[in-house]
Design a protein around this motif. Structure first.
Motif, short mmCIF file in Angstrom:
data_model
loop_
_atom_site.label_atom_id
_atom_site.label_comp_id
_atom_site.label_asym_id
_atom_site.label_seq_id
_atom_site.Cartn_x
_atom_site.Cartn_y
_atom_site.Cartn_z
N UNK A 132 1.96 -0.97 -8.47
CA UNK A 132 1.80 -0.03 -9.73
C UNK A 132 2.01 -0.91 -11.10
N UNK A 133 2.57 -2.45 -10.92
CA UNK A 133 2.70 -3.05 -12.02
C UNK A 133 3.98 -3.00 -12.76
N UNK A 134 4.94 -2.16 -12.32
CA UNK A 134 6.20 -1.96 -12.87
C UNK A 134 7.32 -2.36 -11.97
N UNK A 135 7.20 -3.16 -11.10
CA UNK A 135 8.10 -3.77 -10.05
C UNK A 135 8.17 -2.92 -8.70
N UNK A 136 7.18 -1.93 -8.60
CA UNK A 136 7.00 -1.07 -7.41
C UNK A 136 5.71 -1.48 -6.44
N UNK A 137 5.89 -1.40 -5.26
CA UNK A 137 4.89 -1.64 -4.41
C UNK A 137 4.62 -0.45 -3.44
N UNK A 138 3.64 -0.72 -2.64
CA UNK A 138 3.40 0.62 -1.69
C UNK A 138 3.22 -0.06 -0.30
N UNK A 139 3.89 0.52 0.70
CA UNK A 139 4.05 0.17 2.07
C UNK A 139 3.19 1.62 2.86
N UNK A 140 2.02 1.29 3.57
CA UNK A 140 1.52 2.21 4.16
C UNK A 140 2.23 2.48 5.53
N UNK A 141 2.16 3.81 5.94
CA UNK A 141 2.81 4.16 7.22
C UNK A 141 1.74 4.94 7.90
N UNK A 142 2.04 6.28 8.41
CA UNK A 142 1.25 6.93 9.19
C UNK A 142 -0.28 7.22 8.55
N UNK A 149 -11.59 18.58 2.68
CA UNK A 149 -11.04 19.69 2.04
C UNK A 149 -10.97 20.54 3.34
N UNK A 150 -10.14 21.61 3.24
CA UNK A 150 -10.08 22.66 4.47
C UNK A 150 -11.54 23.17 5.00
N UNK A 151 -11.89 23.07 5.88
CA UNK A 151 -13.01 23.64 6.47
C UNK A 151 -14.28 22.52 6.43
N UNK A 152 -14.25 21.60 5.41
CA UNK A 152 -15.22 20.55 5.21
C UNK A 152 -15.57 19.78 6.31
N UNK A 153 -16.82 19.48 6.54
CA UNK A 153 -17.47 18.85 7.61
C UNK A 153 -17.29 17.12 7.43
N UNK A 154 -17.16 16.82 6.07
CA UNK A 154 -16.92 15.47 5.79
C UNK A 154 -15.54 14.98 5.84
N UNK A 155 -15.28 13.89 6.61
CA UNK A 155 -14.02 13.63 6.86
C UNK A 155 -13.36 12.27 6.06
N UNK A 156 -12.38 12.29 5.85
CA UNK A 156 -11.81 11.06 5.19
C UNK A 156 -10.28 10.56 5.86
N UNK A 157 -9.97 9.32 5.73
CA UNK A 157 -8.70 8.86 6.11
C UNK A 157 -7.75 9.19 5.04
N UNK A 158 -6.72 9.89 5.41
CA UNK A 158 -5.47 10.08 4.49
C UNK A 158 -4.33 8.98 5.11
N UNK A 159 -3.76 8.25 4.21
CA UNK A 159 -2.72 7.14 4.59
C UNK A 159 -1.68 7.49 3.68
N UNK A 160 -0.59 7.92 4.65
CA UNK A 160 0.69 8.15 3.82
C UNK A 160 1.42 6.82 3.35
N UNK A 161 1.96 6.86 2.09
CA UNK A 161 2.72 5.42 1.53
C UNK A 161 4.21 5.73 0.93
N UNK A 162 4.70 4.69 1.36
CA UNK A 162 6.23 4.58 0.81
C UNK A 162 6.20 3.77 -0.67
N UNK A 163 6.55 4.19 -1.49
CA UNK A 163 6.67 3.56 -3.05
C UNK A 163 7.97 3.10 -3.05
N UNK A 164 8.15 1.73 -3.15
CA UNK A 164 9.52 1.15 -3.35
C UNK A 164 9.66 0.48 -4.46
#
Length: 399
Positions: A132-142, A149-164
């Motif tokens: 983030x540029x303010x002494x924070x970083x992101x760790x990807x998890x699940x 969007x609900x019902x859409x045929x197009x798929x994406x990857x959602x990655x949960x992140x821990x900001x520390x």
């Protein structure tokens, strides 16, 4: 009659508030009945990490999570990561270990693509999720593949992140700050955006902050159940759970949290497992659903948890959770210098890699030291001290 009617109403109300068996599927106690080292996966990560033909790719990391992509590839996500070349043994001390320079690049997260054949192919530009540029970083998890969007045929990857956020003393690994969700395009895996889900800055005591995403599992009702944990300094943490409809992981308003009695929107989660002493979870843990039963893998309570993995089971993500089961002790790297300084942690299940009743389970390995500089020196001296290890397990009834 009035009394009977009142009692019936109370029973019905109580049943509505209790954790329920998802989808009515059969649920029975499950634990690890047998396990074996997965030599093939272990060797593949050694091969890829030791490959000196590239200088901008993964050579070691932790926080190991994976997700199967629609085209058959597997995306591996890692937290703190070393890049750069690895040199063959012997190391400068004359020991029989592959090693890296102390000046090797270090980033807070990375992603590696595994082909359909099971061969690791490339590292996505690292870090994939910017600081983030303010002494924070992101760790990807699940991570999950879901409709854009609900019902859409197009798929994406959602990655949960821990900001520390940068910390000191007992918070040298960062102060827990927030849970976020990143969206990656398919098939290109381009970062499209990051959405904040749960900000924990308003919780004054960092030990009581909860970050979600250590694991996510599809329930029998089609929802995604996202597990999290607090960040207390005790070796045993408490587990929490939220749920999200399919296609809405990146929609903070769609999240519901188990508050101890019911599912509610807003940020008031209550623990579903953990007493702070004998029962509970490590700083990261994994959950799978098999034949109507949810099984949770975590490091064991107390100091033995640095080398042992145990499990719990439940008929609902919200519990009640039963256990802990007898622990298994997976092998650690052999290094006479490291000795008891080597620890195992973050057991994660990878259902997309199993089959024939086998479940692939990874665990991260690291060198424990209060001094980050001293730990880094050990991890560079022997690169095998900072790579995931794999076992295959079979689940069955206790005993």
């Amino acid at each position: 009659m009035v009394l009977v009617g009142f009692l019936c109403a109370a029973v019905v109300a109580g049943l509505l508030l209790l954790p329920h068996r998802e989808g009515g599927a059969a649920c029975a106690a499950r634990t690890v009945s047998s396990w074996a080292v997965d030599s093939r996966l272990n060797a593949e990560f050694v091969r890829y990490g030791d490959d000196a033909s590239r200088t901008d790719d993964w050579t070691g990391g932790d926080g190991s999570h994976s997700v199967r992509l629609p085209d058959g590839r597997v995306l591996w996500l890692f937290s703190d990561t070393y890049l750069g070349p690895v040199h063959p043994a012997p190391n400068p001390a004359g020991q029989n270990h592959s090693w890296r320079d102390a000046s090797a690049p270090f980033v807070r997260n990375s992603a590696v693509v595994m082909g359909r054949s099971g061969r690791l192919e490339r590292t996505v530009a690292a870090p994939l999720f910017p600081e983030t540029g303010v002494g924070e970083w992101r760790w990807p998890v699940a991570a999950r593949v879901e409709p854009r969007s609900p019902g859409s045929a197009e798929k994406v990857v959602r990655v949960l992140l821990w900001t520390r956020t940068q910390g000191s003393g007992s918070w040298i690994y960062g102060v827990p700050t927030a849970t976020e969700v990143a969206t990656l395009s398919l098939p290109g895996l381009r970062l499209e955006g990051i959405t904040q889900i749960l900000d924990q800055r308003q919780v004054s005591d960092p030990a009581r902050r909860v970050l979600f995403g250590t694991t996510a599992v599809t329930g029998a009702d089609g929802r995604t159940y996202v597990f999290g944990g607090d960040d207390g300094q005790r070796p045993v943490h408490r587990a929490y759970v939220a749920r999200v409809p399919d296609g809405r992981l990146a929609d903070a308003a769609a999240w519901e949290y188990w508050d101890g009695k019911r599912w509610r929107s807003g940020a008031a989660p209550a623990p579903v497992l953990g007493d702070g002493q004998r029962r509970g979870v490590g700083s990261a843990f994994g959950v799978v659903r098999q034949s109507g039963t949810y099984v949770l893998f975590t490091t064991a309570a107390g100091t033995s948890g640095l080398r042992n993995v145990t499990s719990y089971w439940a008929c609902s993500p919200a519990g009640p959770w039963h256990g802990p089961a007898p622990a298994l002790t997976p092998p650690l790297p052999r290094d006479p210098v490291a000795g008891p300084g080597i620890a195992a942690y973050n057991p994660q299940a990878h259902p997309e890699l199993g089959g024939d009743g086998r479940l692939v389970l990874s665990y991260d390995v690291n060198w424990l030291d209060a001094s980050p500089a001293a730990a880094q020196a050990q991890l560079s001296r022997n690169v095998s001290l900072y790579r995931p290890r794999f076992v295959t397990v079979r689940l069955g009834p206790p005993g």
